[in-house]
Design a protein around this motif. Structure first.
Motif, short mmCIF file in Angstrom:
data_model
loop_
_atom_site.label_atom_id
_atom_site.label_comp_id
_atom_site.label_asym_id
_atom_site.label_seq_id
_atom_site.Cartn_x
_atom_site.Cartn_y
_atom_site.Cartn_z
N GLY A 119 0.81 -1.22 0.00
CA GLY A 119 0.00 0.00 0.00
C GLY A 119 0.84 1.26 0.00
O GLY A 119 0.58 2.20 -0.75
N VAL A 120 1.88 1.28 0.85
CA VAL A 120 2.74 2.46 0.93
C VAL A 120 3.41 2.72 -0.42
O VAL A 120 3.38 3.85 -0.94
CB VAL A 120 3.81 2.29 2.04
CG1 VAL A 120 4.86 3.38 1.96
CG2 VAL A 120 3.15 2.28 3.41
N SER A 132 -8.87 -8.83 5.60
CA SER A 132 -7.79 -8.26 6.40
C SER A 132 -6.66 -7.76 5.50
O SER A 132 -6.09 -6.69 5.74
CB SER A 132 -7.26 -9.33 7.36
OG SER A 132 -6.26 -8.81 8.18
N THR A 133 -6.34 -8.51 4.47
CA THR A 133 -5.31 -8.09 3.52
C THR A 133 -5.68 -6.76 2.88
O THR A 133 -4.84 -5.85 2.80
CB THR A 133 -5.12 -9.17 2.43
OG1 THR A 133 -4.62 -10.35 3.05
CG2 THR A 133 -4.18 -8.72 1.33
N LEU A 134 -6.91 -6.64 2.43
CA LEU A 134 -7.35 -5.39 1.80
C LEU A 134 -7.34 -4.23 2.80
O LEU A 134 -6.97 -3.11 2.44
CB LEU A 134 -8.74 -5.58 1.18
CG LEU A 134 -8.77 -6.51 -0.04
CD1 LEU A 134 -10.21 -6.82 -0.44
CD2 LEU A 134 -7.99 -5.92 -1.20
N ALA A 135 -7.69 -4.51 4.05
CA ALA A 135 -7.65 -3.47 5.08
C ALA A 135 -6.20 -3.02 5.33
O ALA A 135 -5.93 -1.82 5.49
CB ALA A 135 -8.28 -3.97 6.37
N ALA A 193 -4.59 0.68 4.80
CA ALA A 193 -3.79 1.39 5.80
C ALA A 193 -2.45 1.81 5.20
O ALA A 193 -1.98 2.93 5.43
CB ALA A 193 -3.58 0.51 7.03
N GLY A 194 -1.84 0.93 4.42
CA GLY A 194 -0.59 1.26 3.75
C GLY A 194 -0.76 2.38 2.75
O GLY A 194 0.10 3.27 2.65
N LEU A 195 -1.86 2.35 2.00
CA LEU A 195 -2.14 3.44 1.04
C LEU A 195 -2.26 4.77 1.78
O LEU A 195 -1.69 5.78 1.34
CB LEU A 195 -3.42 3.15 0.26
CG LEU A 195 -3.30 2.13 -0.87
CD1 LEU A 195 -4.69 1.64 -1.29
CD2 LEU A 195 -2.55 2.70 -2.05
N ALA A 196 -3.00 4.78 2.89
CA ALA A 196 -3.17 6.02 3.65
C ALA A 196 -1.82 6.53 4.16
O ALA A 196 -1.52 7.73 4.06
CB ALA A 196 -4.13 5.79 4.83
N LEU A 249 3.07 10.10 3.30
CA LEU A 249 4.52 10.14 3.15
C LEU A 249 4.99 10.69 1.81
O LEU A 249 6.19 10.88 1.61
CB LEU A 249 5.11 8.74 3.33
CG LEU A 249 5.04 8.17 4.73
CD1 LEU A 249 5.50 6.71 4.73
CD2 LEU A 249 5.88 8.99 5.68
N ARG A 250 4.07 10.96 0.90
CA ARG A 250 4.47 11.44 -0.43
C ARG A 250 5.35 12.67 -0.36
O ARG A 250 6.28 12.81 -1.14
CB ARG A 250 3.24 11.75 -1.28
CG ARG A 250 2.63 10.55 -1.91
CD ARG A 250 1.46 10.95 -2.75
NE ARG A 250 1.26 9.93 -3.77
CZ ARG A 250 0.35 9.99 -4.68
NH1 ARG A 250 -0.45 11.04 -4.75
NH2 ARG A 250 0.21 9.04 -5.56
N GLN A 251 5.04 13.58 0.51
CA GLN A 251 5.79 14.83 0.61
C GLN A 251 6.79 14.82 1.76
O GLN A 251 7.38 15.84 2.07
CB GLN A 251 4.82 16.00 0.78
CG GLN A 251 3.79 16.12 -0.32
CD GLN A 251 4.42 16.18 -1.71
OE1 GLN A 251 5.43 16.83 -1.93
NE2 GLN A 251 3.81 15.49 -2.66
#
Length: 190
Positions: A53-54, A148-151, A155-158, A163-165
């Motif tokens: 996700g990150v 759970s994997t999708l959740a 969380a990683g996407l959020a 962290l993008r900036q």
């Protein structure tokens, strides 16, 4: 943000390690909730799912492609292992390599086309699914694991969007923590 990252890293380090060699220790996991909680109990799976996700949020144009491909491949690997009892050769090594690769993808903020990102995630996910498939029994547990994997991907996407900036060093440390977990697995620590 620093407190969030430190808390996340501390959580990953504090979780117990689970071996995925034969699945017998976890074959009793058959309910939806046991399947949903299972990915949260192993630092290898937890770190990999968050890292996908990150990385997707930070580096991919269409950030949902890689997490969805990861979840799909995880499901395929789990179904194959559950239905046949197949133990993937070099399962532990594949999981370790996936952590190292995902850690590097995050640390280096590696950009790639959507299809390549999805294919990379799918390849890295299969061994995680094969491991879960040996540990879980029944469709309810499998559904819980996928939810759970999708959740965890969400969380990683959020976290990735936040962290993008952020400074490059912070992103590099986060990626390095997943790669360090891979090294710890090689050393028998995790």
């Amino acid at each position: 943000m620093k407190k969030t990252l430190v808390s996340l890293l501390a959580t990953l380090l504090a979780l117990p390690a689970l071996a995925h060699t034969d699945g017998s220790a976890h074959a009793h996991l058959s309910s939806f909730w046991s399947g949903a909680l299972h990915p949260l109990t192993g630092p290898d799976h937890l770190a990999a799912m968050l890292a996908v996700g990150v990385w997707s949020a930070m580096a991919l144009r269409q950030p949902l492609g890689a997490p969805l491909a990861f979840a799909g491949s995880l499901l395929i690997g789990a179904v194959i292992a559950m239905s046949t009892g197949w133990a993937m050769p070099a399962l532990e090594a594949s999981i370790t390599v996936s952590l190292a690769v995902l850690g590097l993808l995050v640390a280096l903020r590696t950009n790639m086309p959507t299809a390549a990102g999805a294919a990379t995630a799918a390849i890295l996910a299969f061994s995680h699914g094969a491991a879960h498939g040996l540990e879980l029994s029944g469709a309810a547990a499998l559904a819980g694991m996928v939810v759970s994997t999708l959740a965890l991907h969400a969380a990683g996407l959020a976290l990735g969007w936040k962290l993008r900036q952020s400074p490059t060093l912070l992103r590099a440390l986060l990626g390095a923590s997943a790669a360090a977990l891979a090294l710890a697995r090689l050393g028998g620590v995790a």
